[in-house]
Design a protein around this motif. Structure first.
Motif, PDB file in Angstrom:
ATOM      1  N   ARG A 264     -38.526 -30.560 -18.648  1.00 37.09           N
ATOM      2  CA  ARG A 264     -37.211 -30.895 -18.964  1.00 37.09           C
ATOM      3  C   ARG A 264     -36.621 -30.644 -20.542  1.00 37.09           C
ATOM      4  NH1 ARG A 264     -35.461 -34.985 -15.368  1.00 37.09           N
ATOM      5  NH2 ARG A 264     -36.594 -34.384 -13.461  1.00 37.09           N
ATOM      6  N   ARG A 322     -32.947 -26.072 -14.807  1.00 43.55           N
ATOM      7  CA  ARG A 322     -32.880 -27.423 -15.524  1.00 43.55           C
ATOM      8  C   ARG A 322     -31.625 -28.284 -15.135  1.00 43.55           C
ATOM      9  NH1 ARG A 322     -34.662 -24.566 -20.222  1.00 43.55           N
ATOM     10  NH2 ARG A 322     -32.470 -24.391 -20.805  1.00 43.55           N
ATOM     11  N   GLU A 327     -32.291 -31.981 -12.518  1.00 39.29           N
ATOM     12  CA  GLU A 327     -31.573 -33.540 -12.763  1.00 39.29           C
ATOM     13  C   GLU A 327     -31.696 -34.317 -11.694  1.00 39.29           C
ATOM     14  OE1 GLU A 327     -30.309 -34.334 -15.566  1.00 39.29           O
ATOM     15  OE2 GLU A 327     -31.178 -32.562 -16.436  1.00 39.29           O
TER      16      GLU A 327
END
Length: 327
Positions: A264, A322, A327
């Motif tokens: 992340r 990402r 998410e």
């Protein structure tokens, strides 16, 4: 007009077409077309209504024969205007739109793959499948209540990517529903005839510190801080602290939490927006080359008027993972 538009499998309205625009994105499931027709009394066109099938064909870049580009598709919306000349504006989607607009619920066992679940959804909605790749990654048990079929499919694909698997995107093709591995196109076009190029670099979306928290325990009746499973950081000194808290009930070990935290972390976000002569086979999820850099198409919009132009939003595969899948 180098494109052909057929309505209801019998009415060729190509000569009536004034404009066609197409839109495709990794964050939407259906390929969208907007068509404007100029209709005269002598055109012989019957009443056009939502629900009618439509097919848009064109000659793929570098080839000579027409092939279906948006098919099978359906007219979703019809707007009529008359200021001397009658004009019809049609909003068209490929038939994946039914998965985006329809809700259901599914209780799915653990250890299924996204491929197996896609077949389940498609069978329930009587949508034929093309030959599907094996996504391989085994998923956890899923309880999907009152949500769109697309949101379920996307959740499966995101879990696949979060677990270290490849990124996939569903597409409708004449041969049926396809699961496309992002960036797997064999022909990677180099964008060298640019009309416009914009590069954006921003801290919006950057993450320099990640805490992975244990899943909340319900029913304990006690208020207590969440247990921290892992903390990772990178770039804090240069960019400042931009912290993200992550809670994932699939993470059971410290090693898995550490891996998730690292995945992340994200520094300066960089995207490219390119306008160029249209290459009509480029779709969202395809890889392209820009100044020697291999990038992924996050979205594409194209205007088929005249020779045609396309506008692409591009990013690296890591950023796509990402932004879209983690998410």
């Amino acid at each position: 007009m180098t494109y052909q538009v057929i309505i209801d499998d019998q009415y060729d309205v190509t000569k009536l077409v004034e404009t066609i625009t197409l839109k495709d994105s990794l964050e939407q499931i259906a390929y969208q077309a907007n068509i404007r027709l100029a209709v005269s009394a002598s055109s012989g066109l019957p009443s056009i209504s939502p629900g009618m099938p439509v097919r848009i064909s064109g000659v793929p870049f570098g080839e000579k024969s027409k092939v279906p580009l948006v098919h099978p598709a359906v007219i979703w919306e019809v707007e009529s205007a008359n200021s001397g000349t009658k004009r019809l504006s049609l909003t068209v989607y490929d038939r994946m739109i039914y998965l985006e607009k329809s809700e259901d619920e599914f209780l799915l066992p653990k250890d299924q793959t996204a491929t197996q679940r896609l077949k389940t959804y498609a069978k329930e909605w009587k949508i034929p499948c093309a030959t599907l790749p094996d996504t391989k990654t085994k998923l956890g048990k899923a309880v999907y209540r009152a949500q769109t079929i697309f949101s379920m499919m996307f959740a499966d694909l995101k879990e696949t990517a979060k677990s270290g698997g490849d990124m996939y995107h569903p597409r409708m093709t004449p041969g049926g529903l396809q699961l496309y591995k992002v960036g797997s196109n064999t022909k990677v076009h180099e964008l060298d005839r640019l009309i416009d190029l914009t590069q954006m670099r921003t801290l919006e979306g950057a993450v320099t510190k990640v805490k992975v928290m244990a899943a909340s325990e319900s029913g304990s009746g006690k208020e207590a801080p969440s247990k921290v499973l892992a903390i990772e950081q990178d770039g804090v000194a240069e960019l400042g602290t931009l912290q993200k808290l992550v809670e994932d009930d699939q993470v059971k070990t410290a090693a898995a939490a550490k891996k998730l935290a690292k995945s992340r972390l994200a520094g300066i976000q960089e995207t490219f927006t390119v306008t160029a002569p249209d290459i009509n086979t480029i779709r969202a999820g395809d890889a392209v080359l820009l100044k020697g850099l291999k990038l992924i198409v996050m979205s594409v919009s194209r205007d088929l008027s005249g020779a045609g132009t396309m506008t692409l939003e591009l990013a690296t595969a890591e950023m796509v993972r990402r932004r879209v899948y983690l998410e």
